[in-house]
Design a protein around this motif. Sequence first.
Motif, PDB file in Angstrom:
ATOM      1  N   THR A  41      60.703  17.254  14.432  1.00  0.00           N
ATOM      2  CA  THR A  41      60.084  16.602  13.669  1.00  0.00           C
ATOM      3  C   THR A  41      61.159  16.458  12.539  1.00  0.00           C
ATOM      4  O   THR A  41      61.819  14.809  12.923  1.00  0.00           O
ATOM      5  CB  THR A  41      59.403  15.643  13.146  1.00  0.00           C
ATOM      6  OG1 THR A  41      58.414  15.913  13.929  1.00  0.00           O
ATOM      7  CG2 THR A  41      58.450  14.968  12.995  1.00  0.00           C
ATOM      8  N   GLN A  55      55.247  10.327  15.187  1.00  0.00           N
ATOM      9  CA  GLN A  55      54.560  12.185  15.790  1.00  0.00           C
ATOM     10  C   GLN A  55      53.062  11.138  14.304  1.00  0.00           C
ATOM     11  O   GLN A  55      52.212  10.710  15.943  1.00  0.00           O
ATOM     12  CB  GLN A  55      55.062  12.995  15.426  1.00  0.00           C
ATOM     13  CG  GLN A  55      53.437  14.088  15.619  1.00  0.00           C
ATOM     14  CD  GLN A  55      54.395  15.529  15.354  1.00  0.00           C
ATOM     15  OE1 GLN A  55      55.038  15.180  14.911  1.00  0.00           O
ATOM     16  NE2 GLN A  55      53.546  15.908  15.710  1.00  0.00           N
ATOM     17  N   ASP A 102      58.579  10.457  19.795  1.00  0.00           N
ATOM     18  CA  ASP A 102      58.109  11.612  18.597  1.00  0.00           C
ATOM     19  C   ASP A 102      56.725  12.219  19.698  1.00  0.00           C
ATOM     20  O   ASP A 102      55.752  11.725  19.094  1.00  0.00           O
ATOM     21  CB  ASP A 102      57.717  12.165  17.239  1.00  0.00           C
ATOM     22  CG  ASP A 102      58.200  12.937  16.607  1.00  0.00           C
ATOM     23  OD1 ASP A 102      57.952  14.180  17.951  1.00  0.00           O
ATOM     24  OD2 ASP A 102      57.826  13.517  15.599  1.00  0.00           O
ATOM     25  N   GLU A 103      56.235  12.152  20.144  1.00  0.00           N
ATOM     26  CA  GLU A 103      54.501  12.707  20.760  1.00  0.00           C
ATOM     27  C   GLU A 103      54.154  11.343  21.061  1.00  0.00           C
ATOM     28  O   GLU A 103      53.437  10.925  20.603  1.00  0.00           O
ATOM     29  CB  GLU A 103      54.105  13.982  19.884  1.00  0.00           C
ATOM     30  CG  GLU A 103      55.534  15.003  20.342  1.00  0.00           C
ATOM     31  CD  GLU A 103      53.758  15.705  19.563  1.00  0.00           C
ATOM     32  OE1 GLU A 103      53.254  15.914  19.117  1.00  0.00           O
ATOM     33  OE2 GLU A 103      54.992  17.190  18.806  1.00  0.00           O
TER      34      GLU A 103
HETATM   35 MG   LIG Z   1      56.310  16.991  15.365  1.00  0.00          MG
END
Ligand SMILES: [Mg+2]
Lengths: 254, 303
Positions: free
Chosen positions: B45, B85, B161-162
């Motif tokens: 991140t 995220q 991000d995820e």
């Molecule tokens: Mg992360």
Amino acid sequence: MVNWIGFYTLTKREISRFLKVWSQTILPTAITTLLYLFVFGFAIGRILPDINGITYLEFIIPGLLMMGLITSTYANNSTSIFMMKWLNFIEGILVSPLSYIEMVGAFILGGIVRGLIIGTVVYLISLFFYSGSIFNPILFISLMIIVSLIFSSLGLITGLWAEDWDQLNIWSTFIITPLVFLGGVFHSISLVPESLQIVTKMNPIFYMVDALRYSMLGISESNLALGLPLIIILAVSFFFFTVYLFKIGYKIRR
Amino acid sequence: MNNIAISIKNLVKNYDGTEAVNNISFDIKQGEFFGFLGPNGAGKTSTINAITGIANFNSGKIEVFGSDVVKDYRKARSYIGLSPQEFNFDPFLNVQQILVYQCGYYGIPKAICTKRAKELMKLFGIYEKRNASIRALSGGLKRRLTIARALIHKPKILILDEPTAGVDVELRHYLWDFLKKLNKEGTTIFLTTHYIEEAEKLCDRVCILHKGKILEIDDKKKLMKRFAKSQIAIELKDKLKTIPKNIKKYNYKIDGNNLIFFEDKTKINEILNSIKKNEIEIVDINIESSSLEDIFINMVKNG
Ligand SMILES: [Mg+2]
Ligand SMILES: Nc1ncnc2c1ncn2[C@@H]1O[C@H](COP(=O)(O)OP(=O)(O)OP(=O)(O)O)[C@@H](O)[C@H]1O
């Protein structure tokens, strides 16, 4: 190339934010103004002598307008940016192609609109108490805009600086409110002992209140040739300082 | 046009005390589906934040289609759509407004934004919730909204991000198909995930980050070939009393009646012949190729 649509969108977001909660952002100033005018101006003011040929009630109207404008533009922008930071949604703006000037400009324009709405509301309320004539309308409106700009910027600066709600309130409680009250909203500088007048003269809000009083009533106690440039210099430097803080990402780009 | 979508050179990001990203360099080519893997706290991140303008970085240089993310930040940012995220929605706006306003920040006229917002909301099954406040959305619906928002300005690069954290199986599969199609149509995709299976399915190239450093970066297939050792388990009728000489040269272990070899699949014939020569009776054979997941776990353990 200016991203006008982006700038307009963020400005619109800022304006709709405070309009949506107008009962918390506009109404309180209207009520306090009404109370001040009634209690100080109407009731107590009747037993006070005129100041430079105008009644006490008339004297405090520009002061109250400036007080409402300063406190609400400051609160507007400090809260808005603080919330954005606090809840992380400033990220949505940081990842966009808005330039730092456009970001700051939009926040400040939002604050100016709030200032102008407050100014109009206070003015309309004051019509219950005085004739409503304005000595120099262009100066009157310009001052409202430029003072809103100053305190919108200051709001952004302290909103960026503050890391919790307590810190956010420190500035308004310990600096802005005292400076507003000592800046001649309710009293003439001639009532201050001569030895202390220098303190008033070092208070920038004194020049703002007095210049607005001049624009509305045509009377002035300060040196406008000093006050007006001072106000403009403050506005320009606060604006660019805020842009600089955005550019370096002060407390927003960790 | 420059065919490097994102170029990162010697990126360093420290938080007071922690070295989150420790001098990493890599390029992502235009049109690539790039997987960014690593355990919690690896610095994924942090890297994404440095690319997208959410965070400053200490040193290094990042370019997006040749535009420096610091000097030419407006251009660089206009190429990227980010699905972060952590949710970061504007609480003063409802679902549709979140999309339309974000689109506006990119300088796109409102009529177009509204049209796109409606299309994306339908595509991600949140159209019925268009007037809802964010608080009224479940985690999965919020996730869909972040992805829709990332796509609202039709970015050339999509950074996720995820995206599948906390998402149900159905939506995950829907997203996989969607991302594959988007990538085929030309969007460069930078994906961070903890589901290695996801990276194995989707990505062309994979980078494994650990403690702020790159452990491995390679084509997924090459990576798997390079590290893949098959596990060949041969079940024997009787337990071995002695190990035959011709077997000792292999990488093996004994597990009860099982003789397990860690060797390339191509050696299977040779191994079986060696066993037969000793007249050992075979009951069952089981071959398992190691997955990206095994490779990942091994690397992170040793790295
Ligand atoms: Mg992360
Ligand atoms: N704002 C911050 N302040 C201080 N340290 C931070 C901050 N953000 C991240 N870190 C630290 O930097 C390191 C890298 O964090 P980062 O969020 O980039 O990891 P990640 O690879 O995204 O992990 P995850 O898989 O858990 O999302 C961690 O040690 C983390 O604790």
